[in-house]
Scaffold this motif. Sequence first.
Motif, short mmCIF file in Angstrom:
data_model
loop_
_atom_site.label_atom_id
_atom_site.label_comp_id
_atom_site.label_asym_id
_atom_site.label_seq_id
_atom_site.Cartn_x
_atom_site.Cartn_y
_atom_site.Cartn_z
N LYS A 97 0.85 -1.18 0.00
CA LYS A 97 0.00 0.00 0.00
C LYS A 97 0.88 1.24 0.00
O LYS A 97 1.86 1.32 0.74
N GLY A 98 0.55 2.21 -0.85
CA GLY A 98 1.31 3.46 -0.94
C GLY A 98 2.35 3.47 -2.04
O GLY A 98 2.87 4.54 -2.38
N ASP A 99 2.67 2.31 -2.63
CA ASP A 99 3.65 2.27 -3.73
C ASP A 99 3.10 2.99 -4.95
O ASP A 99 1.93 2.85 -5.29
N ARG A 100 3.95 3.78 -5.61
CA ARG A 100 3.60 4.38 -6.90
C ARG A 100 4.05 3.41 -7.97
O ARG A 100 5.20 2.95 -7.92
N VAL A 101 3.17 3.07 -8.90
CA VAL A 101 3.46 2.01 -9.86
C VAL A 101 3.13 2.42 -11.30
O VAL A 101 2.32 3.32 -11.54
N LEU A 102 3.77 1.71 -12.23
CA LEU A 102 3.43 1.77 -13.66
C LEU A 102 2.72 0.47 -13.98
O LEU A 102 3.13 -0.60 -13.52
N PHE A 103 1.65 0.55 -14.79
CA PHE A 103 0.91 -0.66 -15.13
C PHE A 103 0.53 -0.65 -16.60
O PHE A 103 0.58 0.40 -17.25
N THR A 104 0.17 -1.81 -17.12
CA THR A 104 -0.23 -1.90 -18.52
C THR A 104 -1.55 -1.17 -18.69
O THR A 104 -2.43 -1.22 -17.83
N SER A 105 -1.71 -0.49 -19.80
CA SER A 105 -2.89 0.35 -19.99
C SER A 105 -4.16 -0.45 -20.28
O SER A 105 -5.25 0.03 -20.06
N TYR A 106 -4.04 -1.68 -20.77
CA TYR A 106 -5.23 -2.47 -21.10
C TYR A 106 -5.70 -3.34 -19.94
O TYR A 106 -6.75 -3.94 -19.99
N ALA A 107 -4.92 -3.43 -18.88
CA ALA A 107 -5.17 -4.39 -17.81
C ALA A 107 -6.27 -4.02 -16.82
O ALA A 107 -7.05 -4.87 -16.44
N PRO A 108 -6.35 -2.78 -16.36
CA PRO A 108 -7.22 -2.52 -15.20
C PRO A 108 -8.71 -2.55 -15.51
O PRO A 108 -9.15 -2.20 -16.61
N GLU A 109 -9.47 -2.96 -14.50
CA GLU A 109 -10.92 -2.88 -14.50
C GLU A 109 -11.27 -1.60 -13.76
O GLU A 109 -10.83 -1.39 -12.63
N THR A 110 -12.04 -0.71 -14.38
CA THR A 110 -12.38 0.57 -13.76
C THR A 110 -13.61 0.42 -12.87
O THR A 110 -14.61 -0.16 -13.28
N ILE A 111 -13.51 0.94 -11.66
CA ILE A 111 -14.60 0.90 -10.69
C ILE A 111 -14.87 2.32 -10.23
O ILE A 111 -13.95 3.01 -9.82
N SER A 112 -16.12 2.76 -10.28
CA SER A 112 -16.49 4.09 -9.78
C SER A 112 -17.32 3.94 -8.52
O SER A 112 -18.33 3.24 -8.51
N ILE A 113 -16.86 4.59 -7.45
CA ILE A 113 -17.58 4.57 -6.18
C ILE A 113 -17.66 6.01 -5.68
O ILE A 113 -16.63 6.66 -5.50
#
Length: 106
Positions: free
Chosen positions: A72-88
């Motif tokens: 928790k707290g790490d700043r990361v680079l990730f693949t652009s196609y990977a994440p699932e977007t969640i709006s709360i």
Amino acid sequence: MAATATKKKSKVTLQPLGDKVVVSRDESQEVTGGGIYLPDSAKDKPSRGTIIAIGTGKLLDDGSRGEMQVKKGDRVLFTSYAPETISIDDEEFLLMSESDILAVID
């Protein structure tokens, strides 16, 4: 470690499972290096952010859990196609596997 999004009276807690992580995406740049202001439609969504919650680790064949390489707290680079977007509560989070993270930014 749970991610908490609070807004007015509601409180939502996200606890990712297994090797999943919850990331808060960094804001898009509004000005280019040359000083040109970008409208929302021209902005690229950054593929970097901050981890706000992590799961318990990948379930291994022997029944144990693999240790997460990020925290928790790490700043990361990730693949652009990977994440699932969640709006709360008008806040956007990304849910992805730890394997979709390319690097930790120091």
